[in-house]
Enzyme design. Structure first.
Site, PDB file in Angstrom:
ATOM      1  N   LYS B  60       0.850  -1.193   0.000  1.00 22.14           N
ATOM      2  CA  LYS B  60       0.000   0.000   0.000  1.00 22.14           C
ATOM      3  C   LYS B  60       0.884   1.240   0.000  1.00 22.14           C
ATOM      4  CE  LYS B  60      -3.776   2.005   2.823  1.00 22.14           C
ATOM      5  NZ  LYS B  60      -4.459   1.892   4.122  1.00 22.14           N
ATOM      6  N   SER B 135      -9.427   2.093   3.382  1.00 25.43           N
ATOM      7  CA  SER B 135      -8.582   2.811   2.452  1.00 25.43           C
ATOM      8  C   SER B 135      -7.706   1.912   1.589  1.00 25.43           C
ATOM      9  CB  SER B 135      -7.675   3.773   3.204  1.00 25.43           C
ATOM     10  OG  SER B 135      -6.794   3.063   4.064  1.00 25.43           O
ATOM     11  N   SER B 159      -9.262  -0.203   7.529  1.00 23.18           N
ATOM     12  CA  SER B 159      -8.719  -0.077   6.175  1.00 23.18           C
ATOM     13  C   SER B 159      -8.082  -1.340   5.613  1.00 23.18           C
ATOM     14  CB  SER B 159      -7.696   1.057   6.128  1.00 23.18           C
ATOM     15  OG  SER B 159      -8.370   2.287   6.171  1.00 23.18           O
TER      16      SER B 159
END
Ligand SMILES: [Mg+2]
Ligand SMILES: [Zn+2]
Lengths: 464, 466, 92
Positions: B60, B135, B159
């Site tokens: 990420k 997210s 997330s």
């Protein structure tokens, strides 16, 4: 007519001389080329995290113990949020409602002793250095701007907040001298105002003498010597008294003291009122100093300057004791006294000589005892050499002193021949010139000549 | 050619160990899958080319990678190239894993759909008109679509777990403090945790063992008990709690509730003792507590983006104006909203009513969970109240978006580990089952998750890609 | 919980955000709604409940005062928008 008294509280920042910074392991970088002592942590790169310096924590406790503070059972780092280019994270890691050291006081000896209390002492990090440049002096852009060097950013800083117990500029200076000496004795900082390792802001107000009210205060910043702090306080007191006596009020302000003009000028203010939005620093866990650690640090405390002054005062009187201790001469003095030199002589000797660090005090005792028989040059030569490896007072003072008239006579003749004008003046009645000739011979011999012999020779030659 | 859609990390690693594929061939296979499908899905913000000795991984874009641009999905960090590796990046590299690329995220990990990314949303491989969650939607979608065998995400309030649920993956948000945050672009320091996103629970446990453990560079990390790769297929001896407030929470879609109920029944069949339990205040006050604490910390964590040392700087000739314009132009709406909310909650006169109160609520939530875990080894609920929602559906309503994390937030606030595994489909879209344990109970979660995974036989390859 | 325009501007100032007129109005509405929702925490009587600022019970995590290498200056300045003579440049 109202009598006014000053009410002064000091806030002192002391830079600790740890090897590394407060929250990263960059070496502290005084005097290094800009931005050569930085890392992701002290440049506040995304994701970088602080790890506190154990030594800085222990030294803050050490300072707190020396100041008689209570050491917190639990201390918490907090974020103080504000924007400025020298504050790269947008917050300074400091301590807020749970500082490491709480309370304490410093009893300041003197003919009129006084005592100043402490609110707290806490640990935080220093800001980076900003240089303002420009204004069209041939620079590439020519525009005004600021340049930032993060070497200093993140250096451990202890903030000491004193109670508003100070009543005069003299007290402020004296308190700071003793506090500084205490910090130096603890070995935790060089505490030099001129280098910025000790900084001090003053909160000044006045009130009718004898009352206990606290009136609106002014904050004085950017004073770079104890003397200027005293003068800044005086200037603020004068101005506030004048305001009150003309029926006006004092409004809260921050000022810089300008030593050149002995005036106060408004400090460049931030645009909005301070709202630092303190909260516990979530990247760090609390510090809970173990009782055993605190006791070990307490046992490790050196003789504190205030105690040293009180101890020496019996023999020397408090002002001489103060002078001795606040100029770092107490250890040499003690060494001489331990070697059998009388207190007064030891005092005179240490105050008149600059004894090098690491001097062989045992040998220096012999030098001190022989001091009266030596010229100033011979004496200071011996003192200067007293830290050299293998220094021996006997060798230096005895064997190297030249008393042989056969060796000295040609030198004396040469000195007199080289200064015919002075010889004539002496013979014309200027007796004081004898010292001049002695000095010249000493210079020729590197201070080794026996002054008695030189004196005799000179008198003899000049009389003839 | 290697079929990356179905290949687990464990299987990929076996191919390598048996000499049936080289690390280069594996890497190229994933790159081919990316070339084929990422034009549509937009999981990756950038790709890397260095092939390591072992299998690849995706990270990420909040995970700092030395020499590889790391933006956290924000314009304010466009062009920022870290000069150091985050601890987790260093740990995966040290194991020989090759970095495939950096995956999309809501800006500064603030969001539940990736629609807040400054670089545009990612799409759900099960239905590209829908969000992959957030997210960490980029990582989840990449793993689901076979663009990476596994990935690392970060979780503040859901997330990792929520996008894993929406994409049919296994996602672990570990116990707070077990995985280093050093080098992770911070959102809310007391909540942020890095964790694995994988196709299987065993892959998840393995990747957790690689990245977890005390890190001297992160003062808030702890030692972790040895990770056990799960093998068992039953839940005998496990006491499983079903918090009624999480089961009956408003807004849970019927299809989600059904899939979760079937999984709960399965727990019993597998030998667990299942009973109802209660977390009334955690569920009711978790969201408000979180939406005070996280923005407060974020408002401070995002203060470093000032255009002085790195990242975007707006033009101007006066310091304050440059600061204000840099931050106004550099941040998107969601970070600005949270910065303002957090600044407000911390500001003079409001601290006690908002931030201070939220910290007390946090204590209350921790205690309430503590009481439940005196009676249970783990608790289960839906991960997300809904399946993947259409792109744009909640974009203009921050409160509706915040409600996506209703069920993941309470345990995050309490610092507890949570594992999301797929437990079925509703309207053709994956439903996530959330397993929560007490601190450091990851091994229990892996054991239970693995047994359920075997029994559920969920096919993690999106139907439209099979 | 209605937040005023002045409060939005004050907070934006504290946070160094130069909001446009449109943003001020939009955020005023959204922040009001969010504050209304999160203000729920004030319903609770939490007398005597200590605050949690950290989910872990760790204390005394400290590092020894031993230097580690700093960044090379090129690296320190590599991402700087406006470096000059080894410094980070900013407007006055
Ligand atoms: Mg300070
Ligand atoms: Zn550093």
């Amino acid at each position: 007519m109202t009598q006014w008294e000053a009410v002064v509280g000091l806030e002192i920042h002391v830079q600790l001389k740890t090897r590394t910074k407060m929250f990263c392991r960059c070496e502290t970088g005084f005097g290094a080329p800009p931005n050569t002592h930085t890392c992701p942590v002290c440049l506040a790169h995304p994701g970088a995290l602080p790890v506190p310096n154990r030594k800085a924590v222990e030294w803050t406790i050490r300072l707190g113990l020396a100041l008689g503070s209570e050491i917190a059972e639990r201390a918490v780092f907090a974020r103080k949020n504000y924007f400025y280019p020298d504050n790269p994270k947008g917050y300074q890691i400091s301590q807020y409602d749970q500082p490491l050291c709480v309370g304490g006081s410093l009893a300041v000896p003197g003919v009129e002793p006084f005592e100043i209390g402490f609110v707290r002492a806490h640990l935080e990090e220093d800001a980076a250095k900003t240089v303002h440049v420009g204004g069209g002096t041939g620079r590439k852009i020519g525009a005004e701007r600021s340049l930032i060097d993060f070497n200093r950013g993140g250096t451990p800083l202890v903030e000491i907040v004193a109670q508003p117990d100070i009543r005069s500029a003299e007290q402020a200076e004296r308190f700071l001298q003793l506090l500084r000496q205490t910090i130096v004795a603890l070995g935790i900082s060089d505490a030099r105002m001129e280098e910025g390792t000790l900084r001090c802001d003053a909160n000044v107000s006045v009130r009718p003498a004898g009352s206990d009210e606290l009136r609106t205060r002014w904050e004085l910043k950017n004073m770079n010597s104890f003397r200027y702090i005293g003068r800044g306080i005086d200037a603020a007191v004068r101005a506030q008294v004048a305001l009150y006596e003309s029926g006006e009020e004092v409004e809260q302000h921050t000022y810089d003291y300008e030593p050149e003009t002995d005036t106060l000028t408004p400090h460049r203010s931030k645009e909005e009122a301070d709202d630092y939005r303190y909260f516990a620093e979530p990247d760090l866990v609390p510090v809970e100093p173990a009782a055993a650690l605190v006791e070990r640090l307490r046992a490790d405390l050196p003789l504190l300057p205030a105690d040293a002054i009180r101890a020496r005062a019996e023999a020397l009187g408090v002002e001489d004791a103060w002078a001795l201790v606040t100029t770092d001469r107490d250890p040499a003095y003690l060494g001489l006294v331990a070697g059998g030199v009388s207190e007064r002589e030891a005092y005179n000797f240490t105050m008149n000589q600059s004894i090098p660090a690491g001097a062989d005090l045992g040998e220096l005792v012999k030098v001190a005892k022989a001091a009266k028989e030596l010229t100033r040059e011979a004496l200071s030569g011996a003192v200067a050499a007293s830290a050299d490896a293998g220094f021996s007072a006997d060798a230096y003072l005895g064997q190297r002193a030249v008393s042989d008239t056969g060796e000295l006579e040609p030198l004396v003749d040469a000195v007199l021949a080289a200064h015919p004008g002075q010889v004539e003046a002496y013979r014309g009645g200027k007796d004081g010139l004898l010292g001049f000739f002695v000095g010249q011979v000493m210079k020729e011999t590197g201070g080794r000549a026996n002054p008695k012999v030189v004196n005799e020779l000179l008198r003899e030659k000049l009389a003839s | 050619m290697i079929d990356t859609l179905r290949l687990t990390a464990e299987e990929a690693n076996d191919l390598l160990t048996r000499g049936e594929a080289s690390s280069r061939e594996l890497f190229d296979a994933y790159r081919a899958a990316i070339d084929e499908r990422d034009g549509e899905l937009r999981c990756f913000l950038r790709l890397c080319d260095d092939v390591g000795e072992r299998i690849p991984i995706a990270l990420k874009d909040v995970i700092g990678t030395k020499g590889v641009e790391t933006t956290a999905g924000s314009k304010i960090l466009a062009g920022y190239v870290p000069v150091y590796d985050s601890t987790v990046a260093a740990r995966v590299k040290a194991r020989g894993l090759s970095l495939l690329g950096k995956t999309n995220t809501d800006e500064f990990a603030m969001g539940s759909s990736t629609e807040n990314s400054a670089f545009g949303p990612s799409r759900n491989p099960w239905d590209p008109t829908r969000v992959p969650g957030g997210s960490g939607g980029g990582s989840a979608a990449a793993v689901a679509a076979g663009l990476a065998p596994w990935a690392l995400g970060s979780d503040t309030g859901g997330s990792i777990k929520q996008p894993s649920a929406l994409c049919g993956n296994v996602g672990l948000r570990p116990t707070y403090g077990t995985v280093s945050r050093y080098g992770i672009v911070a959102f809310a320091s007391s909540l942020d945790q890095v964790g694995p996103v994988t196709k299987t629970v065993r892959d998840n446990a393995f990747l957790y063992s690689v990245v977890s453990g005390r890190d001297p560079a992160d003062s808030t990390t702890v030692d972790v008990p040895p990770v056990e790769l799960p093998e068992g297929e039953d839940l005998k001896g496990l006491r499983v709690g079903v918090p009624v407030e999480m089961r009956d929470a408003p807004g849970i879609e019927p299809g989600v509730a059904d899939a979760v109920a079937r999984a709960v029944a399965l727990c019993e069949e597998l030998g667990a003792e299942v009973e109802e339990c209660s977390l009334p205040r955690s569920v009711e006050y978790g969201l408000p507590c979180y939406y005070l604490i996280a923005p407060a910390e974020a408002s401070s964590n995002l203060a470093r983006y000032d255009g002085v040392r790195y990242g975007f700087r707006a033009a101007g000739d006066e310091l304050t104006a440059v600061y204000e314009r840099t931050r106004d132009e550099g941040f998107g709406d969601e970070p600005k909203r949270r910065i303002m909310l957090g600044t407000y909650a911390l500001s003079a006169g409001y601290y006690d009513a908002y931030y201070g109160k939220a910290q007390q609520v946090r204590t209350m939530i921790i205690r309430e969970h503590g009481e439940v875990f005196e009676r249970f080894d783990l608790i289960v609920s839906a991960t997300s109240p809904t399946v993947a929602f259409p792109i744009g559906a909640r974009a203009d309503d921050p409160l509706a978006m915040y409600a996506s994390d209703l069920l993941t937030i309470p345990s995050c606030v309490a610092g507890l580990p949570g594992l999301s595994i797929p437990c079925g489909l509703s309207e053709g879209l994956p439903v996530g089952l959330q397993l929560i344990g007490p601190q450091l109970a990851e091994n229990t979660l892996f054991r239970a998750g693995h047994a359920l995974e075997r029994a559920l036989e969920f096919d993690y390859v999106p139907e439209r890609l099979r | 919980m209605e937040i005023s325009r002045e409060e939005v501007l004050h907070v934006a100032k504290l946070a160094r955000l130069a909001l446009t007129e449109e943003e001020v109005e939009r955020f005023r509405g959204q922040l009001s709604a969010i504050l209304e929702a999160v203000g729920k925490v004030s319903e609770l009587d939490l007398e005597g409940v200590p605050p949690t600022s950290h989910p872990l019970d760790l204390v005394n995590v400290l590092a020894e005062d031993e230097p580690a290498p700093s960044l090379a200056r090129e690296d320190a300045l590599a991402n700087a928008p406006d470096p000059e003579d080894g410094f980070f440049g900013v407007p006055p």
